[in-house]
Design a protein around this motif. Structure first.
Motif, PDB file in Angstrom:
ATOM      1  N   LYS A 155      23.241  74.089  54.581  1.00  0.00           N
ATOM      2  CA  LYS A 155      23.773  74.346  53.247  1.00  0.00           C
ATOM      3  C   LYS A 155      24.238  75.797  53.153  1.00  0.00           C
ATOM      4  O   LYS A 155      23.550  76.709  53.611  1.00  0.00           O
ATOM      5  CB  LYS A 155      22.728  74.073  52.171  1.00  0.00           C
ATOM      6  CG  LYS A 155      23.295  74.186  50.763  1.00  0.00           C
ATOM      7  CD  LYS A 155      22.328  73.692  49.715  1.00  0.00           C
ATOM      8  CE  LYS A 155      22.949  73.806  48.321  1.00  0.00           C
ATOM      9  NZ  LYS A 155      22.051  73.314  47.254  1.00  0.00           N
ATOM     10  N   LEU A 211      17.596  75.883  56.327  1.00  0.00           N
ATOM     11  CA  LEU A 211      18.626  75.743  55.292  1.00  0.00           C
ATOM     12  C   LEU A 211      19.452  74.480  55.474  1.00  0.00           C
ATOM     13  O   LEU A 211      20.265  74.140  54.621  1.00  0.00           O
ATOM     14  CB  LEU A 211      19.542  76.974  55.300  1.00  0.00           C
ATOM     15  CG  LEU A 211      18.852  78.309  55.005  1.00  0.00           C
ATOM     16  CD1 LEU A 211      19.857  79.446  55.030  1.00  0.00           C
ATOM     17  CD2 LEU A 211      18.128  78.268  53.661  1.00  0.00           C
ATOM     18  N   GLN A 212      19.284  73.815  56.609  1.00  0.00           N
ATOM     19  CA  GLN A 212      19.901  72.506  56.867  1.00  0.00           C
ATOM     20  C   GLN A 212      21.415  72.507  56.661  1.00  0.00           C
ATOM     21  O   GLN A 212      21.993  71.553  56.153  1.00  0.00           O
ATOM     22  CB  GLN A 212      19.241  71.450  55.978  1.00  0.00           C
ATOM     23  CG  GLN A 212      17.742  71.335  56.226  1.00  0.00           C
ATOM     24  CD  GLN A 212      17.057  70.374  55.277  1.00  0.00           C
ATOM     25  OE1 GLN A 212      17.539  70.149  54.173  1.00  0.00           O
ATOM     26  NE2 GLN A 212      15.935  69.812  55.693  1.00  0.00           N
ATOM     27  N   ASN A 257      24.410  80.486  44.893  1.00  0.00           N
ATOM     28  CA  ASN A 257      25.678  79.928  45.379  1.00  0.00           C
ATOM     29  C   ASN A 257      26.477  79.394  44.204  1.00  0.00           C
ATOM     30  O   ASN A 257      25.921  78.774  43.292  1.00  0.00           O
ATOM     31  CB  ASN A 257      25.399  78.798  46.381  1.00  0.00           C
ATOM     32  CG  ASN A 257      26.657  78.356  47.092  1.00  0.00           C
ATOM     33  OD1 ASN A 257      27.570  79.147  47.321  1.00  0.00           O
ATOM     34  ND2 ASN A 257      26.718  77.084  47.437  1.00  0.00           N
ATOM     35  N   LYS A 305      23.524  79.622  58.450  1.00  0.00           N
ATOM     36  CA  LYS A 305      23.559  78.404  57.648  1.00  0.00           C
ATOM     37  C   LYS A 305      22.465  77.410  58.020  1.00  0.00           C
ATOM     38  O   LYS A 305      22.304  76.383  57.355  1.00  0.00           O
ATOM     39  CB  LYS A 305      24.930  77.743  57.746  1.00  0.00           C
ATOM     40  CG  LYS A 305      25.310  77.269  59.137  1.00  0.00           C
ATOM     41  CD  LYS A 305      26.712  76.667  59.109  1.00  0.00           C
ATOM     42  CE  LYS A 305      27.156  76.197  60.493  1.00  0.00           C
ATOM     43  NZ  LYS A 305      28.506  75.596  60.466  1.00  0.00           N
ATOM     44  N   TYR A 324      25.091  79.267  51.403  1.00  0.00           N
ATOM     45  CA  TYR A 324      24.740  80.107  50.261  1.00  0.00           C
ATOM     46  C   TYR A 324      25.555  81.394  50.323  1.00  0.00           C
ATOM     47  O   TYR A 324      26.061  81.783  51.369  1.00  0.00           O
ATOM     48  CB  TYR A 324      23.242  80.441  50.261  1.00  0.00           C
ATOM     49  CG  TYR A 324      22.355  79.245  50.007  1.00  0.00           C
ATOM     50  CD1 TYR A 324      22.138  78.777  48.713  1.00  0.00           C
ATOM     51  CD2 TYR A 324      21.733  78.574  51.065  1.00  0.00           C
ATOM     52  CE1 TYR A 324      21.321  77.671  48.476  1.00  0.00           C
ATOM     53  CE2 TYR A 324      20.922  77.476  50.838  1.00  0.00           C
ATOM     54  CZ  TYR A 324      20.723  77.029  49.542  1.00  0.00           C
ATOM     55  OH  TYR A 324      19.925  75.932  49.313  1.00  0.00           O
TER      56      TYR A 324
END
Length: 251
Positions: A196, A193-194, A250, A219, A198
């Motif tokens: 990011k 998910l680097q 998101n 995350k 949600y």
């Protein structure tokens, strides 16, 4: 198809729990048997337990206001239908106004009702709502079904604006997800998910597969592992490929 949802934070987890209780309440309050109405009333007590853990009202009002600002920014987009946008904005205003007008602490009308609180106290005890424990409640259960429905609906009414708000917020959140078709190799799938953030994951698959997703995420990484239940309902790894749709939601 069957849809599984996974919340990424405590806030969304609380909203999903309340939504589940609301659906349960709406089903049982519309039935006619006293035992079904007992479940409906007990579900209201559960709602109070969940809603009392956080200041949901102010949190929802802030989210509604934030969504209103985001939606108003779309007015400058020529590809957006003005009538549809105005309808959604009117809905936001209506829900926000009702939530503000509800006033006071969530469920305070029930907490102020000594009779209801006595029932709540007994329902915590297994089998504690028998007729010899609560004769007045037993008598109420023998009233006409329509009167019981009106009573329960009246007790729930002050909570209704809260549930209208959370239903609307969850609807907007779900609409942000764009499904992606994925195949879990040998029943397992990982995605970076680097960092990011949600709010919610929605996973859709064919229920005929019998595959059950076990989801964990932070995350940085999302991990989905599929299992299947054998005859004694004990889960075991599902070692075949599993096609499914994945949507990350998101605001």
């Amino acid at each position: 198809m069957i849809v599984y949802e996974y919340p990424f934070n405590e806030r969304i987890r609380t909203l999903l729990r309340l939504e589940d209780l609301y659906e349960k309440f709406m089903f049982f309050v519309q039935q006619g048997h006293p035992l079904q109405h007992h479940v409906a009333l007990s579900t209201i007590f559960e709602m109070l337990e969940v809603a009392g853990r956080a200041d949901l009202k102010s949190d929802l009002l802030q989210e509604l206001e934030r969504q209103k600002q985001v939606l108003q920014a779309f007015r400058a987009n020529p590809n957006v239908q003005a009538e549809a946008l105005d309808a959604v904005l009117d809905e936001v205003d209506s829900i926000s106004a009702a939530l503000i007008a509800s006033g006071g602490k969530t469920g305070q009308n029930i907490r102020d009702n000594e009779w209801l609180m006595s029932i709540r106290g007994r329902t915590i005890i297994p089998g504690g709502a028998c007729e010899f424990d609560l004769p007045s409640y037993y008598a109420w259960q023998h009233r006409p079904a329509q009167q019981r429905v009106e009573d329960i609906s009246g007790w729930f009414a002050p909570l209704a604006p809260l549930f209208s708000a959370l239903t609307f917020v969850l609807r907007l959140l779900r609409e942000t997800g764009r499904p992606t078709k994925i195949i879990a190799q040998a029943g397992s799938f990982q995605q970076m998910l680097q960092g990011k953030v949600y709010q919610m994951l929605r996973l859709t698959l064919d229920e005929r597969l019998g595959a059950i997703p076990e989801i964990s995420a932070n995350k940085y990484m999302l991990w989905v592992r599929f299992t299947v239940q054998d005859g004694d309902m004990k889960p075991r790894p599902y070692d075949h490929d599993v096609p499914f749709d994945l949507a990350l939601c998101n605001f």
